[in-house]
Design an enzyme around this catalytic site. Structure first.
Site, PDB file in Angstrom:
ATOM      1  N   HIS A  35      32.376  24.093  26.233  1.00 12.92           N
ATOM      2  CA  HIS A  35      31.683  25.386  26.125  1.00 12.92           C
ATOM      3  C   HIS A  35      30.842  25.428  24.848  1.00 12.92           C
ATOM      4  CE1 HIS A  35      35.389  27.046  28.421  1.00 12.92           C
ATOM      5  NE2 HIS A  35      34.389  27.085  29.269  1.00 12.92           N
ATOM      6  N   SER A  90      39.171  24.346  30.669  1.00 10.01           N
ATOM      7  CA  SER A  90      40.223  25.167  30.051  1.00 10.01           C
ATOM      8  C   SER A  90      41.538  24.938  30.787  1.00 10.01           C
ATOM      9  CB  SER A  90      39.846  26.651  30.124  1.00 10.01           C
ATOM     10  OG  SER A  90      38.644  26.883  29.440  1.00 10.01           O
ATOM     11  N   LYS A 138      42.670  35.565  38.119  1.00 12.07           N
ATOM     12  CA  LYS A 138      43.833  34.838  37.593  1.00 12.07           C
ATOM     13  C   LYS A 138      44.316  35.457  36.285  1.00 12.07           C
ATOM     14  CE  LYS A 138      40.040  31.795  36.808  1.00 12.07           C
ATOM     15  NZ  LYS A 138      39.325  30.671  36.509  1.00 12.07           N
ATOM     16  N   ARG A 163      29.274  20.150  34.924  1.00 10.64           N
ATOM     17  CA  ARG A 163      29.893  18.929  34.413  1.00 10.64           C
ATOM     18  C   ARG A 163      29.756  17.782  35.407  1.00 10.64           C
ATOM     19  NH1 ARG A 163      35.345  22.107  33.484  1.00 10.64           N
ATOM     20  NH2 ARG A 163      34.529  22.801  35.484  1.00 10.64           N
TER      21      ARG A 163
HETATM   22  O1  PNS Z   1      34.070  30.371  33.809  1.00 11.84           O
HETATM   23  P1  PNS Z   1      34.254  30.975  35.155  1.00 11.84           P
HETATM   24  O2  PNS Z   1      35.622  31.590  35.275  1.00 11.84           O
HETATM   25  O3  PNS Z   1      33.948  30.003  36.266  1.00 11.84           O
HETATM   26  O4  PNS Z   1      33.172  32.184  35.253  1.00 11.84           O
HETATM   27  C1  PNS Z   1      32.975  32.885  36.447  1.00 11.84           C
HETATM   28  C2  PNS Z   1      32.085  34.116  36.223  1.00 11.84           C
HETATM   29  C3  PNS Z   1      32.663  35.013  35.150  1.00 11.84           C
HETATM   30  C4  PNS Z   1      30.699  33.660  35.784  1.00 11.84           C
HETATM   31  C5  PNS Z   1      31.971  34.853  37.590  1.00 11.84           C
HETATM   32  O5  PNS Z   1      33.252  35.045  38.103  1.00 11.84           O
HETATM   33  C6  PNS Z   1      31.271  36.201  37.496  1.00 11.84           C
HETATM   34  O6  PNS Z   1      30.092  36.280  37.206  1.00 11.84           O
HETATM   35  N1  PNS Z   1      32.024  37.294  37.739  1.00 11.84           N
HETATM   36  C7  PNS Z   1      31.517  38.648  37.629  1.00 11.84           C
HETATM   37  C8  PNS Z   1      31.522  39.359  38.992  1.00 11.84           C
HETATM   38  C9  PNS Z   1      30.252  39.049  39.750  1.00 11.84           C
HETATM   39  O7  PNS Z   1      29.149  39.337  39.313  1.00 11.84           O
HETATM   40  N2  PNS Z   1      30.429  38.439  40.930  1.00 11.84           N
HETATM   41  C10 PNS Z   1      29.336  37.993  41.757  1.00 11.84           C
HETATM   42  C11 PNS Z   1      28.735  36.734  41.185  1.00 11.84           C
HETATM   43  S1  PNS Z   1      28.154  35.680  42.385  1.00 11.84           S
END
Ligand code: PNS
Length: 170
Positions: A26, A137, A50, A99
């Site tokens: 990150h 993570s 989660k 990645r």
């Molecule tokens: O690091 P992560 O956990 O893969 O991040 C995921 C994240 C936070 C980018 C994604 O879950 C998100 O944007 N959630 C917010 C809700 C939202 O906007 N959902 C629709 C997106 S397609």
């Protein structure tokens, strides 16, 4: 609605994620993003599915500490739709790291959904540095919980917090 027709004077990018906890992968992306964009907001999702190891406040504190050297990087948290939050912050870019090919499908789906919801916001993907391409993570937490060595995978202060949290749980 259409994509942006002109470059804003100040390009604000959002780097959203769980960051539970932040890894050197990150951090590598943040360092690259800080150079590419005028402002970079690292944004932690509040209501993730989660259960997290660290609270949002703990993650914010760790992130603020490790991005201290970048004057144009700030740390925040958000709830609800990412594109709504981006609009409130006047961000025109969503930054995500890739990645490996295995990340691509999930990232493509999210990027296309976000584009459908708000076409004027672009998702920009950066390739993680080769040295970090295997770090996640989830794996870092698993390795430390099983007694493995995670030095070099997360910032030292995160390693200390992880050790405390994992040992306390045992
Ligand atoms: O690091 P992560 O956990 O893969 O991040 C995921 C994240 C936070 C980018 C994604 O879950 C998100 O944007 N959630 C917010 C809700 C939202 O906007 N959902 C629709 C997106 S397609």
């Amino acid at each position: 609605m259409r994509s942006l027709s002109a470059k804003p004077d100040t390009v604000i990018a959002l780097y959203p994620g769980s960051f539970d906890p932040i890894t050197n992968g990150h951090l590598d992306l943040i360092a690259r993003g800080a150079i590419l964009f005028d402002r970079l907001i690292v944004a932690i999702l509040r209501n993730a599915d989660k259960p997290p190891l660290f609270t949002v406040e703990e993650r914010i504190a760790m992130l603020r500490e490790v991005v201290r050297e970048y004057p144009n990087v700030e740390v925040d948290s958000f709830d609800g739709l990412l594109v709504d939050y981006a609009t409130r912050k006047r961000a025109t870019v969503l930054l995500r790291g890739i990645r490996a090919i295995s990340d691509y499908e999930y990232e493509l789906q999210m990027a296309l959904m976000n584009r459908r919801l708000r076409p004027e916001i672009e998702t920009v993907f950066l390739m993680a540095g080769e040295a970090y391409s295997f770090i996640s993570s989830r794996l870092v937490k698993e390795v430390i919980a099983l007694g493995g060595n995670i030095s070099g995978l997360v910032p030292p202060l995160v390693e200390v917090q992880l050790r405390k949290r994992v040992l306390k749980a045992k």
